[in-house]
Design a protein around this motif. Structure first.
Motif, PDB file in Angstrom:
ATOM      1  N   HIS A 435       0.815  -1.212   0.000  1.00  0.00           N
ATOM      2  CA  HIS A 435       0.000   0.000   0.000  1.00  0.00           C
ATOM      3  C   HIS A 435       0.855   1.270   0.000  1.00  0.00           C
ATOM      4  O   HIS A 435       0.451   2.281  -0.553  1.00  0.00           O
ATOM      5  CB  HIS A 435      -0.942  -0.008   1.210  1.00  0.00           C
ATOM      6  N   SER A 436       2.009   1.186   0.624  1.00  0.00           N
ATOM      7  CA  SER A 436       2.885   2.363   0.635  1.00  0.00           C
ATOM      8  C   SER A 436       3.430   2.665  -0.745  1.00  0.00           C
ATOM      9  O   SER A 436       3.957   3.743  -0.982  1.00  0.00           O
ATOM     10  CB  SER A 436       4.055   2.146   1.599  1.00  0.00           C
ATOM     11  N   ILE A 438       1.528   2.370  -3.528  1.00  0.00           N
ATOM     12  CA  ILE A 438       0.416   2.606  -4.446  1.00  0.00           C
ATOM     13  C   ILE A 438      -0.056   4.050  -4.331  1.00  0.00           C
ATOM     14  O   ILE A 438      -0.214   4.575  -3.234  1.00  0.00           O
ATOM     15  CB  ILE A 438      -0.764   1.665  -4.110  1.00  0.00           C
ATOM     16  N   GLY A 439      -0.265   4.686  -5.461  1.00  0.00           N
ATOM     17  CA  GLY A 439      -0.895   6.004  -5.464  1.00  0.00           C
ATOM     18  C   GLY A 439      -2.315   5.813  -5.952  1.00  0.00           C
ATOM     19  O   GLY A 439      -2.541   5.141  -6.947  1.00  0.00           O
ATOM     20  N   TYR A 440      -3.266   6.385  -5.250  1.00  0.00           N
ATOM     21  CA  TYR A 440      -4.655   6.104  -5.580  1.00  0.00           C
ATOM     22  C   TYR A 440      -5.395   7.419  -5.770  1.00  0.00           C
ATOM     23  O   TYR A 440      -5.427   8.264  -4.871  1.00  0.00           O
ATOM     24  CB  TYR A 440      -5.277   5.326  -4.429  1.00  0.00           C
ATOM     25  N   LEU A 442      -9.130   8.862  -6.709  1.00  0.00           N
ATOM     26  CA  LEU A 442     -10.487   8.351  -6.831  1.00  0.00           C
ATOM     27  C   LEU A 442     -11.354   9.166  -7.758  1.00  0.00           C
ATOM     28  O   LEU A 442     -11.119  10.349  -7.975  1.00  0.00           O
ATOM     29  CB  LEU A 442     -11.152   8.371  -5.473  1.00  0.00           C
ATOM     30  N   GLY A 459       0.147  12.247   1.444  1.00  0.00           N
ATOM     31  CA  GLY A 459       0.915  11.339   0.590  1.00  0.00           C
ATOM     32  C   GLY A 459       2.277  10.998   1.164  1.00  0.00           C
ATOM     33  O   GLY A 459       2.809   9.916   0.907  1.00  0.00           O
ATOM     34  N   ARG A 511      -1.162  14.868  -4.131  1.00  0.00           N
ATOM     35  CA  ARG A 511      -0.988  13.954  -3.009  1.00  0.00           C
ATOM     36  C   ARG A 511      -0.337  12.650  -3.482  1.00  0.00           C
ATOM     37  O   ARG A 511       0.577  12.122  -2.847  1.00  0.00           O
ATOM     38  CB  ARG A 511      -2.360  13.680  -2.380  1.00  0.00           C
ATOM     39  N   ALA A 512      -0.817  12.169  -4.641  1.00  0.00           N
ATOM     40  CA  ALA A 512      -0.268  10.924  -5.173  1.00  0.00           C
ATOM     41  C   ALA A 512       1.188  11.097  -5.610  1.00  0.00           C
ATOM     42  O   ALA A 512       2.020  10.224  -5.389  1.00  0.00           O
ATOM     43  CB  ALA A 512      -1.124  10.429  -6.327  1.00  0.00           C
ATOM     44  N   ALA A 515       3.605  10.968  -2.805  1.00  0.00           N
ATOM     45  CA  ALA A 515       3.861   9.624  -2.293  1.00  0.00           C
ATOM     46  C   ALA A 515       4.867   8.894  -3.184  1.00  0.00           C
ATOM     47  O   ALA A 515       5.455   7.907  -2.767  1.00  0.00           O
ATOM     48  CB  ALA A 515       2.555   8.843  -2.208  1.00  0.00           C
TER      49      ALA A 515
END
Lengths: 614, 613
Positions: A435-436, A438-440, A442, A459, A511-512, A515
Motif C-alpha cells: 500500500h505504501s 500505491i498512489g490512488y 479516486l 501522501g 498527493r499521489a 507519495a
C-alpha cells in the motif's frame, strides 16, 4: 439510512456478555468502587431524613417544647451539607468512569476498524459502522457508570428503609413489605411492554425519516409525475401509525403510574390503620408513624428505579454485542506471522526490511468471487503487466470495473490462484509494504477536513512545504491552489466539499505525486469538468503515468487512448481484452461503449470550438 | 434557507402562535384534559388531608376541621368514637382518593397525548404536503440535508415541547396553585417560607442551564468533530489504506477522542456541582419547613396533622419546581426549532389561478419570443421562437448549459415565464393559463439522471397510475427495452431499488424512468438526454419501440447523438441560449454549421474503424 436494530440474542441478564466488555471497564474499576461506596453513604443519609422528622415530632411537637431545636437544626444542616459534597464527588467519579469507558471502547473499535478488510466496508453501510463506534460505546459508558449509580443507590435505599422500618417496628414493617412484590411484578410487566413498544416506535420513526428523505430528494420527480398528493397520502399512513403507537405507549405509561400509586396508597392505608390503633394504644409514637408514612410513600420510586436500571442493563447487552461483534470480526486479509515478523505490522512497520518495488504485476490463474457471495467474476484469469505499463479498464457504470484494482492492490485476495509482484506472491510481503507503494486517485476524490497542505502531505508525512509546493507544480495544481483565498492553507471543508470536483482531483494528484508510488491507480470522474481544468488534469495524468505501472478506470477517450492494454468489463466479468485498435476491430462491447463516448465528446468539442471562435 | 425580513421581526411569542394553526379542532380536547388533570392533582392533594384528620381528630382529640356538611356526616354515623373503632374507614378514603386521582390522571394524560400527538401529526403531514407543493426552484435552491434536519430533529424538539414540557408546565402551575392555596389556608407563615424557595429554585435551575448552554454546545461540537473524523476515515478508507496511513489516522482520532472525553468530564464537574447545590437548596426548603413547622406546632399555631401535611406538600413540590426551571430555559430551543420549521412553511407553494383551465393538449406547441433568466444574472434563453406540429417528433441538439433543459422545465411549468418574456402555447392556449397539474399530466418527461423511489421496480413504473396490473407494467417495460434486465433480477419486478435494495446501472435507471413516463400516456413526451447512458444498439432498439408506442404523440428528443436526432421531423440546434440552426436532418446536412460538423465527427468514427482494419 438507518440499519434495523439488531435484536439482542439474550433477553435476560447474561454475565457472558458483560465478561466480554469487562477489560474495557476494569481500568475505571477504582472509580466505580468509589461510586459504590459513596452511593451507600448517600442512601443511608437519605434514609435518615424521615428520622429527623420523627425526632421533631416526638421530642418537640408532642412534648410541646423546643429545647434543643438549635442543635437539631445544625445537625440537619450539617448532614445536608455533607450530602451535597457527596453528590458533587460521586457525579464527578461517574462522569470520569462514563467518559473513560467510552473513550477506551471508541479507540478499540477504531483501531480494529483500521485493520479490517475491504469486504467489511463493502458490506457494511458507513452509518452502521459509525453507530458502533459512536453511539453504542456512548451508551455502554453511560449505562455502566450512571445505571450502576442509580441501581446501587436505589438498592441500598430500599434495603436501608426495610432495616430502618424493622428496627422501628417489626409488625408495621411487614405490612409495608407485603405490598412490594405486587409493585415489583407490575413494574416488570409494564417495563417489558413499554420496551417492546418503544422499539416499534423507533422503527416507525426511521421509516418516517426515510419517507421525508424520499419526499424531499424526489420532490422534483414527483412534480413531473404529478404524484404529490399520492405521496402525501402514503406519508400520512406512516404518521398515523406513529400516532397510534405513541398513544399506545402513553396509555401504558399512564396506566402504570396510577397502579403503582394505588399500591403505595394501600401501604399507607395499612400503616395508617394498624399504626393508628397502635398509637391509640400507646404502643407506637406518633413520630414513628409519620416516619413510616414517609417511608411507605418514598420507597416505590426507588423500586421503579431498580427495575428501570436493570432493564437498561439488559437492553445495553445489545449494544455490547454489537461492539464485541465488531471487535471479534477477523480481517479477511491478514499478513502471516512470518510476514509480520519480517516486515512489521500496520502500526509498527519494519521499513528497513522492505524490498524496493519495481512494479511488475502478474495475475496467475486467478479465480475470484466477492466474499459476500455470488458467482465467480474472474475464472482462471491470467495477465502479465510489465513494470511501467498502463492498463485501462472500461465498462458501464456499475459493471464492476474496480474488481481488478481491488485485487491488484490487495484490498481483496484471489479466491484461488496468485498475484505476483516483481515475481513474488504478494502474500509473502506485508500489506503496508504494497500500500505504501500505491498512489490512488479516486473518481470522486476523497479529501479530509483540513487545509490543502495537510491533504497533500497525506501522501508523505515527512514532506516539507517545499516538497508539497513542488508536487503541486508537477501536476499543475499550483495555479488553482494559489488562486484560493489562503493558498496552501485554505480550508477544504468537510470531505473537501468547499472545492469543485476538478480542484479536488488536482489536489489528490499532488498527493499521489508526493507519495511517489510505483503503482498508480486512477478511478476517473464521470462528472463533467470545464475544458480548462480538463486539460490540466490530462496533463497531470500523463505526468503520473510516466514510468509507473498504472490502472485507469477510464471514461474519457483521451484517458483510454493512453492505455497499453484495455480490459472491457460487463456485468462484473472481463469480456474483452486487447489494444484500442484490436478491440475496435472486434466490434464488440468496447466498440459500442467507445461509440457512445465518442458521440458525446464530439458534440461538446464542436460547441466549445464554436464558443472559442466567437 | 432564505428568510424575508418580516419574518425575522416576528417575536418569540409569534413562533409559538404557529402551533395554534395545527391545534385546530383540538382545543376542546386540550381544555378537557387540563381540567381532568387538575382534578387528578386536587385528589392527590386530598390524601395528606385525610392523614391530618386521622392524626389530629381521630387519634388525637382536636375538633374536625372540615366543611360543616362533612362534620354533620361524621357525627351522624357516630362521630370520633365510631371512627376510632373503625380506623379502616379513614384509610379507605386514602384509597378512594388515590383511585380517583389515578383514574383522572390516566384520562388526563391520554387526553393530553391525543392532543399533542395529533398536533404533531398535523404538523408532519402539513410539512410533508407543503414540501411536495413548493415551487420547483425552492427545491433546486435548498439543501436536502438541511431540510430533513428541520423535518425530523426540529419537529422532535417541538414534539417534546408540546407532549412533555407543555404538560409538565401546566401540571406544575396547577400544582403550585392548589398546594399553595391549601397551605395558605392552614398557615400563612409556613406557606410564605415554602413560597420563598420557589423562585429561588426556578431561577437557579433555569439560570444554570441558560448559563452552561454554551458549554453543552462546545461539547456537542467536539462530539460532532469526532464523529465527522471517524466518518471521513470510513468513507475515505481506500485513501487511508492506499497510502498506508492507519497509524496517522489513529493519532488524529486519539486527539479528537481525548478532546471530546475531557470536555464532557469537565462538563460533568459543573453538572455535579449543579446537582449538589440543587439538592442542597431543595434540602434547605425541606429543612426550613420542618424546623419552622416544628416551632409553629410547638407554639400551638398549627396542629401535628397540619405539620405533617406541610411536610408532605412541600415534598410534592420540590421536584416539579426544579424541572420547571429547566423547562423554562429550554423554551428558547423550541422557539429556534419552530422558527426553522416556519421558514419552510412560509415558503410559497405553487398556486393555480382560479380561472386556469384544463384544455385539450393535443395541439401544436409554440414558443414565441421566449426569454428566460433563472436568477436575473445571466439570460439562459434568448428570443426563442419555434413551433412543434402536433404529432411530430422534434429534436434538440445543444451543449451542456445551452438552455435545452430550461426549455423542458418551462414547457412542464416547473418554472413559469414572467410577464413580457414571451409566451408558450399548446393548441393556442398560453400554458400559464392552464392548471399546473394538468400541464404535467399531459407532458411526460424523462430526465437525464432520473430519480427512482426506494420501492419495487413495479411500484416505480406504476407510480402514476392506479392500475398496477403486472401485465400492463411489463408491456411498458418492454417498450423501454428494460423487461429483460428486470426479469434477470432474482426478485424480478418486486426488486427494491435504491439504498435498501439493488443498485441499477445508469442505463437501467434511465430505461425504468422511460417506462414510468410511457405508462402516463401523455400527448406530449419529452426525452431530456434520457438515453445518454445506454449504448448505441440499445438506443436504436428503444427508439424503434418508442416509435411504435408514441405514434399519436408529440415527441421532443434532446440528444447529443446525431443518429438519435436524424429521424426527427424537425431539428433545432441550440447554443448559448440561442437557436443557431433549424431544419430537417437533410436540410441541416446541407448547411456548413454545427450540426453538420458534429455529424461529420461522429461519422468519422467509421473512418477510425477503417484505419484500424
Amino acid at each position: 439510512m438507518t440499519v434495523d436494530e439488531k435484536t439482542p440474542s439474550q433477553k435476560n441478564f447474561s454475565p457472558a456478555v458483560w465478561k466480554k466488555i469487562w477489560p474495557f471497564i476494569s481500568p475505571v474499576k477504582k472509580y466505580l468502587i468509589a461510586v459504590l461506596i459513596l452511593m451507600m453513604i448517600t442512601a443511608s443519609i437519605d434514609i435518615s431524613f424521615p428520622l429527623f422528622q420523627k425526632y421533631a415530632i416526638d421530642n418537640f411537637i408532642t412534648k410541646m417544647q423546643s429545647n434543643g431545636i438549635v442543635g437539631f437544626t445544625v445537625l440537619y444542616f450539617l448532614v445536608l451539607a455533607f450530602q451535597t459534597v457527596l453528590v458533587v464527588i460521586f457525579s464527578r467519579f461517574s462522569m470520569v468512569a462514563e467518559m473513560n469507558i467510552g473513550k477506551v471502547l471508541k479507540r478499540a473499535t477504531f483501531v480494529h476498524l483500521q485493520k479490517l478488510s475491504f469486504s467489511y466496508y463493502n458490506q457494511t453501510p458507513v452509518g452502521y459502522i459509525l453507530a458502533r463506534v459512536m453511539s453504542d460505546t456512548n451508551r455502554i459508558g453511560g449505562v455502566v457508570a450512571w445505571g450502576l449509580t442509580d441501581i446501587v443507590w436505589a438498592l441500598f435505599y430500599v434495603i436501608g428503609v426495610f432495616i430502618s422500618m424493622v428496627l422501628l417496628d417489626f409488625k408495621l414493617a411487614l405490612l409495608v413489605i407485603t405490598v412490594v412484590p405486587f409493585i415489583a411484578v407490575i413494574t416488570v410487566y409494564f417495563q417489558n411492554k413499554i420496551l417492546k413498544l418503544n422499539r416499534e416506535i423507533r422503527k416507525v420513526n426511521s421509516e418516517m425519516t426515510g419517507d421525508f428523505n424520499e419526499g424531499i430528494v424526489g420532490a422534483r420527480t414527483s412534480k413531473t409525475l404529478v404524484i404529490e398528493e399520492k405521496n402525501l397520502s402514503e406519508f400520512s399512513q406512516v404518521t398515523s401509525k406513529m400516532y397510534r403507537k405513541t398513544i399506545q405507549s402513553t396509555m401504558l405509561n399512564a396506566m402504570y403510574i396510577p397502579i403503582v400509586t394505588f399500591f403505595s396508597s394501600v401501604a399507607v392505608v395499612f400503616v395508617l390503620t394498624k399504626g393508628g390503633y397502635m398509637v391509640m394504644d400507646n404502643a407506637l409514637q406518633l413520630g414513628t408513624l409519620s416516619a413510616f408514612i414517609s417511608y411507605a410513600l418514598g420507597i416505590f420510586d426507588p423500586i421503579q428505579q431498580i427495575a428501570r436500571g436493570l432493564a437498561d442493563f439488559v437492553a445495553t447487552q445489545a449494544n455490547i454485542e454489537r461492539v464485541t461483534d465488531l471487535l471479534e470480526t477477523e480481517p479477511i486479509i491478514k499478513d502471516t506471522p512470518e510476514v509480520i515478523e519480517k516486515y512489521g505490522d500496520t502500526l509498527s512497520p519494519k521499513r528497513e526490511n522492505w524490498e524496493k518495488i519495481n512494479g511488475e504485476i502478474e495475475f496467475k490463474h486467478v479465480w475470484f468471487k466477492y466474499p459476500d457471495g455470488g458467482d465467480y467474476v474472474l475464472e482462471d484469469f491470467n495477465l502479465k503487466i510489465p513494470a511501467g505499463t498502463t492498463v485501462a479498464i472500461v465498462g458501464e457504470t456499475g459493471a464492476g470495473k474496480s474488481t481488478l484494482v481491488n485485487l491488484a492492490c490487495r484490498f481483496f485476495e484471489p479466491t484461488r490462484g496468485e498475484i505476483l509482484i516483481d515475481g513474488k506472491d504478494y502474500r509473502e510481503r506485508s500489506q503496508l509494504w504494497l500500500h505504501s507503494n500505491i498512489g490512488y486517485v479516486l473518481q470522486n476524490p476523497h479529501l479530509f477536513s483540513g487545509t490543502v497542505k495537510e491533504n497533500i502531505r497525506y501522501g508523505n508525512l515527512n514532506a516539507t512545504d517545499e516538497d508539497i509546493r513542488h508536487a503541486a507544480e508537477l501536476v499543475s495544481a499550483d495555479k488553482v491552489i494559489n488562486s484560493m483565498e489562503n493558498g496552501y492553507d485554505s480550508d477544504v471543508g468537510e470531505g473537501g466539499d468547499r472545492l469543485s470536483t476538478g480542484e479536488k482531483q488536482l489536489i489528490s494528484f499532488a498527493r499521489a505525486v508526493l507519495a511517489d508510488p510505483r503503482i498508480f491507480v486512477l478511478d476517473e470522474a464521470t462528472s463533467s469538468i470545464d475544458t480548462q481544468t480538463e486539460e490540466l488534469i490530462q496533463h497531470a495524468i500523463s505526468h503520473l503515468l510516466n514510468n509507473r505501472t498504472s490502472f485507469l478506470i477510464a471514461h474519457r477517450l483521451s484517458t483510454i487512448r493512453k492505455a497499453d492494454i484495455i480490459l472491457v468489463v460487463r456485468a462484473g466479468k472481463i469480456i474483452e481484452q486487447g489494444t484500442h485498435k484490436e478491440l475496435l476491430r472486434a466490434k464488440g462491447h468496447y466498440y459500442s461503449l467507445y461509440r457512445k463516448q465518442f458521440d458525446q465528446e464530439a458534440g461538446e468539442s464542436v460547441f466549445s470550438a464554436s464558443e472559442k471562435s466567437k | 434557507m432564505s428568510t424575508n425580513s418580516t419574518e425575522q421581526k416576528k417575536s418569540n411569542g409569534a413562533q409559538f402562535k404557529m402551533l395554534l394553526r395545527f391545534s385546530k379542532g383540538l382545543k376542546g380536547k386540550f381544555i378537557i384534559s387540563v381540567i381532568i388533570m387538575s382534578i387528578s392533582i386536587l385528589f392527590s392533594y386530598l390524601n395528606p388531608q385525610v392523614i391530618r384528620l386521622t392524626v389530629d381528630s381521630v387519634i388525637g382529640d382536636k375538633p374536625f376541621n372540615l366543611p360543616q356538611f362533612a362534620v354533620d356526616l361524621i357525627n351522624s354515623i357516630g362521630g370520633r368514637i365510631y371512627l376510632r373503632q373503625n380506623l379502616i374507614l379513614c384509610a379507605v378514603f386514602v384509597v378512594i382518593f388515590a383511585v380517583i386521582s389515578g383514574v383522572t390522571n390516566y384520562y388526563g394524560r391520554v387526553g393530553m397525548a391525543q392532543f399533542s400527538e395529533k398536533l404533531i401529526l398535523n404538523l408532519r403531514n402539513t410539512l410533508y404536503g407543503h414540501i411536495q407543493r413548493l415551487e420547483y426552484s425552492w427545491h433546486v435552491k435548498n439543501q436536502t440535508g438541511d431540510i430533513i434536519q428541520r423535518c425530523t430533529s426540529d419537529v422532535d424538539v417541538v414534539r417534546n415541547f408540546v407532549a412533555n414540557q407543555c404538560m409538565e408546565m401546566f401540571r406544575t402551575i396547577f400544582l403550585l396553585i392548589i398546594s399553595l392555596s391549601l397551605m395558605f389556608s392552614m398557615n400563612v407563615k409556613l406557606s410564605l417560607i415554602a413560597l420563598v424557595f420557589i423562585p429561588i429554585v426556578i431561577v437557579y435551575s433555569g439560570g444554570f442551564f441558560a448559563m452552561i448552554r454554551k458549554r453543552f454546545q462546545t461539547a456537542d461540537e467536539a462530539e460532532g468533530a469526532l464523529s465527522a473524523m471517524v466518518q471521513e476515515n470510513f468513507t475515505g478508507v481506500r485513501v487511508v489504506r492506499a497510502f498506508g496511513r492507519q497509524a496517522y489516522e489513529i493519532e488524529r482520532f486519539d486527539e479528537k477522542n481525548n478532546t471530546f472525553s475531557n470536555l464532557w468530564i469537565k462538563l460533568g464537574y459543573v453538572l455535579g456541582a449543579y446537582w449538589g447545590v440543587g439538592d442542597f437548596v431543595s434540602g434547605m426548603q425541606v429543612l426550613s419547613i420542618i424546623v419552622f413547622g416544628t416551632l409553629e406546632a410547638v407554639s400551638g399555631n398549627i396542629t401535628l396533622g397540619e405539620f405533617l401535611v406541610f411536610v408532605l406538600y412541600n415534598n410534592m413540590l420540590v421536584w416539579p419546581i426544579r424541572s420547571f426551571g429547566r423547562i423554562l430555559s429550554e423554551l428558547s430551543k423550541t422557539s429556534v426549532s419552530l422558527k426553522r420549521i416556519d421558514e419552510i412553511l412560509s415558503a410559497k407553494e405553487e398556486q393555480d389561478n382560479p380561472d386556469d383551465t384544463t384544455p385539450d393538449m393535443n395541439g401544436d406547441i409554440c414558443f414565441e419570443n421566449v426569454n428566460f433568466d433563472y436568477y436575473g444574472i445571466r439570460p439562459v434563453l434568448k428570443d426563442i421562437n419555434f413551433t412543434i406540429k402536433a404529432g411530430t417528433t422534434f429534436g434538440i441538439l445543444g451543449s451542456t448549459g445551452s438552455g435545452k433543459s430550461t426549455i423542458v422545465a418551462l414547457l412542464d411549468r416547473l418554472y413559469d415565464l414572467p410577464e413580457n418574456s414571451g409566451k408558450i402555447t399548446v393548441g393556442g392556449v398560453d400554458i400559464r393559463k392552464i392548471e399546473r397539474s394538468w400541464v404535467r399530466s399531459n407532458v411526460g418527461v424523462v430526465l437525464q439522471e432520473p430519480f427512482l423511489f426506494s420501492k419495487t421496480i413495479r411500484e416505480n413504473i406504476g407510480v402514476s397510475t392506479e392500475d398496477d396490473d403486472l401485465r400492463l407494467i411489463r408491456r411498458f417495460a418492454q417498450a423501454a427495452a428494460v423487461d429483460d434486465s428486470i426479469m434477470n433480477f432474482s426478485e424480478g419486478y418486486d426488486t427494491i431499488v435504491g439504498e435498501r435494495g439493488v443498485t441499477l446501472s445508469g442505463g437501467q435507471k434511465q430505461r425504468v424512468a422511460i417506462a414510468r413516463m410511457l405508462i402516463q400516456n401523455t400527448p406530449i413526451k419529452v426525452f431530456d438526454d434520457s438515453l445518454s447512458a445506454v449504448d448505441a444498439e440499445t438506443d436504436a432498439k428503444i427508439r424503434k419501440s418508442l416509435k411504435e408506442n408514441t405514434s399519436n404523440s408529440t415527441v421532443i428528443l434532446i440528444s447529443h447523438r446525431i443518429t438519435t436526432l436524424m429521424q426527427a421531423d424537425m431539428i433545432m440546434v441550440l447554443d448559448d441560449g440561442k437557436i443557431v440552426e433549424m431544419g430537417t436532418h437533410s436540410e441541416l446536412m446541407k448547411k456548413d454549421g454545427i450540426y453538420k460538423k458534429i455529424a461529420d465527427i461522429q461519422g468519422s468514427m467509421e473512418n477510425e474503424l477503417e484505419e484500424v482494419r
